[in-house]
Write a protein that holds these residues in place. Structure first.
Motif, PDB file in Angstrom:
ATOM      1  N   LEU A   1      39.150 -18.810  17.634  1.00  0.00           N
ATOM      2  CA  LEU A   1      37.917 -19.555  17.825  1.00  0.00           C
ATOM      3  C   LEU A   1      38.138 -20.966  17.301  1.00  0.00           C
ATOM      4  O   LEU A   1      38.404 -21.163  16.121  1.00  0.00           O
ATOM      5  CB  LEU A   1      36.764 -18.887  17.068  1.00  0.00           C
ATOM      6  CG  LEU A   1      36.422 -17.453  17.483  1.00  0.00           C
ATOM      7  CD1 LEU A   1      35.413 -16.844  16.520  1.00  0.00           C
ATOM      8  CD2 LEU A   1      35.888 -17.413  18.912  1.00  0.00           C
ATOM      9  N   ASP A   2      38.045 -21.955  18.184  1.00  0.00           N
ATOM     10  CA  ASP A   2      38.362 -23.330  17.788  1.00  0.00           C
ATOM     11  C   ASP A   2      37.418 -23.848  16.709  1.00  0.00           C
ATOM     12  O   ASP A   2      37.830 -24.568  15.808  1.00  0.00           O
ATOM     13  CB  ASP A   2      38.289 -24.255  19.004  1.00  0.00           C
ATOM     14  CG  ASP A   2      39.251 -23.836  20.100  1.00  0.00           C
ATOM     15  OD1 ASP A   2      40.450 -23.720  19.809  1.00  0.00           O
ATOM     16  OD2 ASP A   2      38.799 -23.633  21.235  1.00  0.00           O
ATOM     17  N   LEU A   3      36.137 -23.496  16.818  1.00  0.00           N
ATOM     18  CA  LEU A   3      35.120 -23.950  15.869  1.00  0.00           C
ATOM     19  C   LEU A   3      34.094 -22.842  15.730  1.00  0.00           C
ATOM     20  O   LEU A   3      33.510 -22.394  16.719  1.00  0.00           O
ATOM     21  CB  LEU A   3      34.460 -25.241  16.381  1.00  0.00           C
ATOM     22  CG  LEU A   3      33.203 -25.737  15.669  1.00  0.00           C
ATOM     23  CD1 LEU A   3      33.442 -25.959  14.176  1.00  0.00           C
ATOM     24  CD2 LEU A   3      32.699 -27.027  16.328  1.00  0.00           C
ATOM     25  N   LEU A   4      33.880 -22.406  14.494  1.00  0.00           N
ATOM     26  CA  LEU A   4      32.937 -21.319  14.227  1.00  0.00           C
ATOM     27  C   LEU A   4      31.891 -21.799  13.231  1.00  0.00           C
ATOM     28  O   LEU A   4      32.222 -22.266  12.149  1.00  0.00           O
ATOM     29  CB  LEU A   4      33.677 -20.100  13.666  1.00  0.00           C
ATOM     30  CG  LEU A   4      32.813 -18.872  13.335  1.00  0.00           C
ATOM     31  CD1 LEU A   4      32.143 -18.325  14.596  1.00  0.00           C
ATOM     32  CD2 LEU A   4      33.652 -17.783  12.668  1.00  0.00           C
ATOM     33  N   TYR A   5      30.621 -21.677  13.617  1.00  0.00           N
ATOM     34  CA  TYR A   5      29.507 -22.120  12.786  1.00  0.00           C
ATOM     35  C   TYR A   5      28.814 -20.941  12.096  1.00  0.00           C
ATOM     36  O   TYR A   5      28.669 -19.863  12.692  1.00  0.00           O
ATOM     37  CB  TYR A   5      28.427 -22.782  13.631  1.00  0.00           C
ATOM     38  CG  TYR A   5      28.735 -24.085  14.290  1.00  0.00           C
ATOM     39  CD1 TYR A   5      28.529 -25.302  13.633  1.00  0.00           C
ATOM     40  CD2 TYR A   5      29.162 -24.123  15.622  1.00  0.00           C
ATOM     41  CE1 TYR A   5      28.752 -26.516  14.274  1.00  0.00           C
ATOM     42  CE2 TYR A   5      29.381 -25.343  16.265  1.00  0.00           C
ATOM     43  CZ  TYR A   5      29.183 -26.524  15.588  1.00  0.00           C
ATOM     44  OH  TYR A   5      29.390 -27.721  16.228  1.00  0.00           O
ATOM     45  N   ALA A   6      28.296 -21.213  10.914  1.00  0.00           N
ATOM     46  CA  ALA A   6      27.240 -20.382  10.334  1.00  0.00           C
ATOM     47  C   ALA A   6      25.943 -20.859  10.966  1.00  0.00           C
ATOM     48  O   ALA A   6      25.507 -21.985  10.734  1.00  0.00           O
ATOM     49  CB  ALA A   6      27.201 -20.554   8.824  1.00  0.00           C
ATOM     50  N   HIS A   7      25.321 -20.012  11.781  1.00  0.00           N
ATOM     51  CA  HIS A   7      24.225 -20.447  12.647  1.00  0.00           C
ATOM     52  C   HIS A   7      22.944 -20.742  11.873  1.00  0.00           C
ATOM     53  O   HIS A   7      22.257 -21.733  12.135  1.00  0.00           O
ATOM     54  CB  HIS A   7      23.963 -19.369  13.705  1.00  0.00           C
ATOM     55  CG  HIS A   7      23.261 -19.860  14.920  1.00  0.00           C
ATOM     56  ND1 HIS A   7      23.190 -19.129  16.082  1.00  0.00           N
ATOM     57  CD2 HIS A   7      22.585 -21.001  15.194  1.00  0.00           C
ATOM     58  CE1 HIS A   7      22.516 -19.802  17.003  1.00  0.00           C
ATOM     59  NE2 HIS A   7      22.130 -20.940  16.476  1.00  0.00           N
ATOM     60  N   ILE A   8      22.580 -19.874  10.969  1.00  0.00           N
ATOM     61  CA  ILE A   8      21.432 -20.078  10.087  1.00  0.00           C
ATOM     62  C   ILE A   8      21.819 -19.638   8.692  1.00  0.00           C
ATOM     63  O   ILE A   8      22.856 -18.999   8.491  1.00  0.00           O
ATOM     64  CB  ILE A   8      20.184 -19.288  10.567  1.00  0.00           C
ATOM     65  CG1 ILE A   8      20.483 -17.784  10.615  1.00  0.00           C
ATOM     66  CG2 ILE A   8      19.696 -19.787  11.912  1.00  0.00           C
ATOM     67  CD1 ILE A   8      19.264 -16.926  10.919  1.00  0.00           C
ATOM     68  N   ASP A   9      21.002 -19.973   7.716  1.00  0.00           N
ATOM     69  CA  ASP A   9      21.327 -19.619   6.335  1.00  0.00           C
ATOM     70  C   ASP A   9      21.002 -18.156   6.062  1.00  0.00           C
ATOM     71  O   ASP A   9      20.232 -17.518   6.787  1.00  0.00           O
ATOM     72  CB  ASP A   9      20.542 -20.524   5.378  1.00  0.00           C
ATOM     73  CG  ASP A   9      21.263 -20.717   4.048  1.00  0.00           C
ATOM     74  OD1 ASP A   9      22.224 -19.967   3.769  1.00  0.00           O
ATOM     75  OD2 ASP A   9      20.862 -21.614   3.291  1.00  0.00           O
ATOM     76  N   ASP A  10      21.600 -17.637   4.995  1.00  0.00           N
ATOM     77  CA  ASP A  10      21.342 -16.267   4.563  1.00  0.00           C
ATOM     78  C   ASP A  10      21.276 -16.280   3.041  1.00  0.00           C
ATOM     79  O   ASP A  10      22.295 -16.303   2.361  1.00  0.00           O
ATOM     80  CB  ASP A  10      22.454 -15.331   5.058  1.00  0.00           C
ATOM     81  CG  ASP A  10      22.214 -13.876   4.655  1.00  0.00           C
ATOM     82  OD1 ASP A  10      21.214 -13.606   3.966  1.00  0.00           O
ATOM     83  OD2 ASP A  10      23.037 -13.019   5.026  1.00  0.00           O
ATOM     84  N   HIS A  11      20.068 -16.255   2.512  1.00  0.00           N
ATOM     85  CA  HIS A  11      19.882 -16.326   1.061  1.00  0.00           C
ATOM     86  C   HIS A  11      20.072 -14.978   0.390  1.00  0.00           C
ATOM     87  O   HIS A  11      19.983 -14.890  -0.839  1.00  0.00           O
ATOM     88  CB  HIS A  11      18.492 -16.880   0.745  1.00  0.00           C
ATOM     89  CG  HIS A  11      18.325 -18.326   1.088  1.00  0.00           C
ATOM     90  ND1 HIS A  11      18.559 -19.341   0.190  1.00  0.00           N
ATOM     91  CD2 HIS A  11      17.958 -18.935   2.243  1.00  0.00           C
ATOM     92  CE1 HIS A  11      18.340 -20.517   0.761  1.00  0.00           C
ATOM     93  NE2 HIS A  11      17.984 -20.296   2.017  1.00  0.00           N
TER      94      HIS A  11
END
Length: 328
Positions: free
Chosen positions: A130-140
């Motif tokens: 995967l060239d670029l992988l994001y954390a889509h939303i936060d997880d507290h």
């Protein structure tokens, strides 16, 4: 096409087109034939930066998502696409069960979820990395150290290149990056937030984030970009889902304030001066400014894509940029 570099490590940084293509509705609202035609034209024009997520588009059929990644995988295989195209995807906001949502039942950012979700995305896209992988939303609910270490492990294994983050408070982003740096691990280098020429109110809930406008790139985030030159902002919804030009697409409530009229007036003035559309002025203003911003625009037809592509060659004068930047 024009390009810019995202990332700082020679081993993982990539040259990407200054206009990214959003594939959120490919394979669901936008049918396969049309999606393939848009992708083909984008690549023909020199575009190489395609954005998706593992939860697109769960809200269309009440499922869990995956349609967009699956379509992109079919397109890749049918066209013989290799690593010349940079695919960005996200995890963390996929509903755990059909009929639920990321707002109340998201998969989250535990080490287990990160590993398993990344693997499923690689399978759907048909890529080894995967060239670029994001954390889509936060997880507290998960310690940030666990999330940081889980993302770092995937980079170390070579199944992920660059790391990104979306829709999180900037103090949380900075804390995660500090944890990564202290541990000698790769940190977030690409930020994906909603950003357009119009500026929202922050005391009014946004469409996507009814509990607060964390999805918007406000003054704090833009200041962060100035302070950290290795970061890049990928700006989603730069055209506000057509609200600049379509009468049937009113502006969201968080744009209902006196400053909106002044900014719209300047946009329309510059559009008249250049002979471009308002949408093209917005995209050119973003991609050619002082800050490293890559507009991320979707398209539901080749005609829409053509309008967006024309913005790449639109050169705004210093005076036009100063006027666009000056209004509040």
């Amino acid at each position: 096409m024009k390009y810019r570099t995202i990332g700082t490590d020679p081993a993982t940084r990539r040259e990407v087109s200054v206009l990214a293509l959003g594939a959120m509705l490919f394979g669901s609202v936008t049918d396969e034939e049309t999606s393939f035609a848009i992708l083909d034209r984008y690549v023909e024009a020199g575009g190489n930066f395609v954005d998706t997520s593992d939860n697109y588009a769960f809200w269309v059929d009440g499922g869990q998502g995956g349609q967009s990644e699956e379509l992109l995988g079919r397109w890749r295989r049918s066209r013989g696409i290799g690593d010349e195209i940079v695919f960005a995807t996200k995890l963390g906001a996929r509903p755990l069960a059909p009929g639920t949502s990321y707002t109340d039942n998201a998969e989250g950012l535990s080490a287990k979820v990160i590993r398993e979700s990344a693997e499923r995305s690689r399978e759907r896209l048909g890529v080894e990395k995967l060239d670029l992988l994001y954390a889509h939303i936060d997880d507290h609910t998960v310690p940030q150290r666990e999330t940081v270490e889980a993302f770092g492990a995937l980079v170390a294994e070579g199944t992920v290149g660059l790391l990104g983050v979306s829709n999180q408070a900037i103090w949380r982003v900075e804390r995660a990056r500090a944890l990564a740096a202290a541990a000698g691990l790769p940190g977030y280098e690409v930020l994906q937030y909603q950003h357009s020429h119009l500026r929202p109110r922050y005391d009014v809930p946004s469409e996507l984030f009814p509990d607060g406008s964390l999805g918007h790139a406000g003054a704090e985030l833009l200041g962060y970009l100035r302070a950290e030159p290795g970061l890049t902002l990928v700006a989603y919804s730069p055209l506000l889902k057509g609200a600049y030009t379509r009468q049937d697409r009113p502006l969201p409530p968080d744009y209902d304030h006196p400053g909106t009229a002044a900014r719209l007036a300047v946009l329309r003035d510059v559009a008249r001066e250049t002979g471009a559309s308002v949408n093209q002025v917005v995209l050119a203003w973003q991609s050619g400014g002082e800050l490293p911003v890559v507009p991320l625009a979707g398209a539901s037809s080749v005609a829409q894509l053509e309008e967006n592509l024309a913005a790449v060659d639109l050169e705004l004068t210093e005076d036009q940029r100063a006027r666009l930047d000056a209004v509040h």
